[in-house]
Design a protein around this motif. Structure first.
Motif, short mmCIF file in Angstrom:
data_model
loop_
_atom_site.label_atom_id
_atom_site.label_comp_id
_atom_site.label_asym_id
_atom_site.label_seq_id
_atom_site.Cartn_x
_atom_site.Cartn_y
_atom_site.Cartn_z
N LYS A 106 0.81 -1.22 0.00
CA LYS A 106 0.00 0.00 0.00
C LYS A 106 0.84 1.27 0.00
O LYS A 106 0.42 2.31 -0.50
N SER A 107 2.04 1.19 0.56
CA SER A 107 2.89 2.37 0.62
C SER A 107 3.86 2.46 -0.55
O SER A 107 4.43 3.51 -0.81
N VAL A 108 4.05 1.35 -1.25
CA VAL A 108 5.05 1.31 -2.33
C VAL A 108 4.41 1.40 -3.72
O VAL A 108 4.78 2.23 -4.55
N GLU A 109 3.45 0.54 -3.97
CA GLU A 109 2.94 0.38 -5.34
C GLU A 109 2.22 1.61 -5.89
O GLU A 109 2.47 1.98 -7.04
N PRO A 110 1.33 2.27 -5.14
CA PRO A 110 0.69 3.47 -5.70
C PRO A 110 1.68 4.56 -6.10
O PRO A 110 1.50 5.25 -7.11
N LYS A 111 2.76 4.72 -5.30
CA LYS A 111 3.76 5.75 -5.61
C LYS A 111 4.42 5.48 -6.94
O LYS A 111 4.54 6.39 -7.79
N TRP A 112 4.85 4.24 -7.18
CA TRP A 112 5.54 3.93 -8.43
C TRP A 112 4.59 3.92 -9.62
O TRP A 112 4.97 4.32 -10.72
N TYR A 113 3.36 3.48 -9.40
CA TYR A 113 2.40 3.49 -10.51
C TYR A 113 2.12 4.92 -10.94
O TYR A 113 2.02 5.22 -12.15
N GLN A 143 -9.31 -0.90 -10.02
CA GLN A 143 -8.77 -2.21 -9.64
C GLN A 143 -7.65 -2.64 -10.58
O GLN A 143 -6.62 -3.17 -10.15
N LEU A 144 -7.82 -2.39 -11.88
CA LEU A 144 -6.78 -2.74 -12.85
C LEU A 144 -5.50 -1.94 -12.60
O LEU A 144 -4.39 -2.47 -12.67
N LYS A 145 -5.69 -0.67 -12.30
CA LYS A 145 -4.52 0.17 -12.02
C LYS A 145 -3.85 -0.27 -10.72
O LYS A 145 -2.61 -0.26 -10.62
#
Length: 344
Positions: free
Chosen positions: A11-18, A131-133
């Motif tokens: 939750k803290s890593v993936e949204p930032k990189w996306y 959800q896909l994102k």
């Protein structure tokens, strides 16, 4: 230097990189690129629901292929989109209209109803895209498509007309699944068969050339007897060999119908004789095509009986007509017996 966490927190890593990939337009395909092209069209999920584990598996595989192609130097387009889900969406929107406005799609008219469907898409389709994102799908979101987009619909219609003009599409009479409530055909994939408890009705058909001799037929749908256009038995069934080419009296909407032989008849089911109703059974339709039998449809699109020749049944709802047909057959001495039966 901050200490690395001992556990990975998506939750803290993936949204930032996306978000960084999106800002850098890393997934946007360049149509003018000199690189070799590589494209995938995402099988569009339905807007009526949420992603399933099947979607996750399939989209993960597509994402792996897309990312691998980029690493190998291809110009990659992974085209995302959503499907309007046809009847599923229509049913969901109609239920919402009845609940909130006490209206049907007929009250609104075609154009207004389609507008409401698009509103539904805007509300519920966003859930699936998010959800896909969240999965990290490397799609080109600038080219996102929806199967009710004007351009998409126009393209489908253009291809359909082109195939028709080339003689590759034609219209013919076929057996279909019909929904009397939605007033539309439905695919086999949309039909969920469930065991149904009912009755097996054993009906007597008198042989025209041999008065007093009867063929007994087992059926679960006596309300369609008026659509019978033949009687059939297996050509290897010696019990009925002498009847080939003769005729039987249809007991409702009384008429002479031929007695034929066909390989698809199961001699072990029921009495071994089948009443052939080409308009209302898939197997019977095939038999009718092989033997050039007429197709007599005795049901209105809403499921009511359409048979003025039997006024006692004409206009009745099909399940009500089933009971009434049994009563008529019993009164005419044509119903030998009734047994409980479960089918799907």
């Amino acid at each position: 230097m901050a200490e690395l966490p001992k556990r990975y927190d998506p939750k803290s890593v993936e949204p930032k990189w996306y978000q960084r990939w999106m800002e850098n337009r890393d997934f946007v395909a360049n149509p003018n690129s000199s690189k070799p092209a590589f494209s995938i069209v995402m099988p569009p999920p339905n807007i009526t629901g949420m992603l399933t584990l099947g979607h996750v598996l399939n989209d993960t595989i597509q994402d792996i292929l897309a990312r691998l192609a980029r690493m190998r130097g291809f110009e990659v387009l992974w085209l995302p989109g959503m499907d309007h889900a046809g009847i599923g969406t229509q049913t969901a929107v109609e239920k919402y209209l009845r609940r909130t406005e006490n209206k049907t799609r007929h009250d609104l008219g075609r154009e207004e109803f389609l507008r409401r469907v698009l509103e539904w898409q805007d509300k519920h389709g966003g859930i699936i895209i998010d959800q896909l994102k969240r999965l990290g799908c490397s799609c080109d979101w600038s080219r996102q498509r929806y199967t009710l987009d004007d351009a998409y619909v126009a393209a489908v219609q253009k291809v359909f007309v082109d195939l028709y003009r080339k003689g590759l599409i034609y219209r013919g009479r076929r057996m279909i699944n019909w929904d009397p409530a939605a007033q539309t055909a439905v695919s086999d994939e949309e039909v969920i068969s469930k065991p149904q408890k009912g009755n097996l009705y054993f009906v007597r058909y008198e042989i025209v050339e041999e008065p007093g001799r009867f063929l007994k037929v087992a059926t679960t749908r006596p309300e369609t007897i008026m659509a019978d256009t033949a009687m059939a038995f297996h050509p290897g069934d010696k019990r009925f060999a002498g009847l080939l080419g003769k005729h039987a009296w249809r007991p409702l909407a009384r008429e002479r119908i031929p007695i034929i032989a066909d390989e698809t008849i199961d001699p072990e089911f029921g009495t071994g004789v089948l009443k052939v109703t080409p308009a209302h059974d898939a197997l019977d339709f095939e038999i009718g095509q092989r033997h050039n039998l007429p197709i007599v449809d005795v049901l209105h699109p809403d499921g009511r009986v359409d048979c003025p020749a039997v006024p006692e049944l004409d206009g009745l709802e099909r399940f009500e007509a089933r009971e009434k047909a049994a009563e008529l057959l019993r009164a005419r001495g044509a119903l030998a017996k009734t047994e409980p039966y479960e089918n799907n």
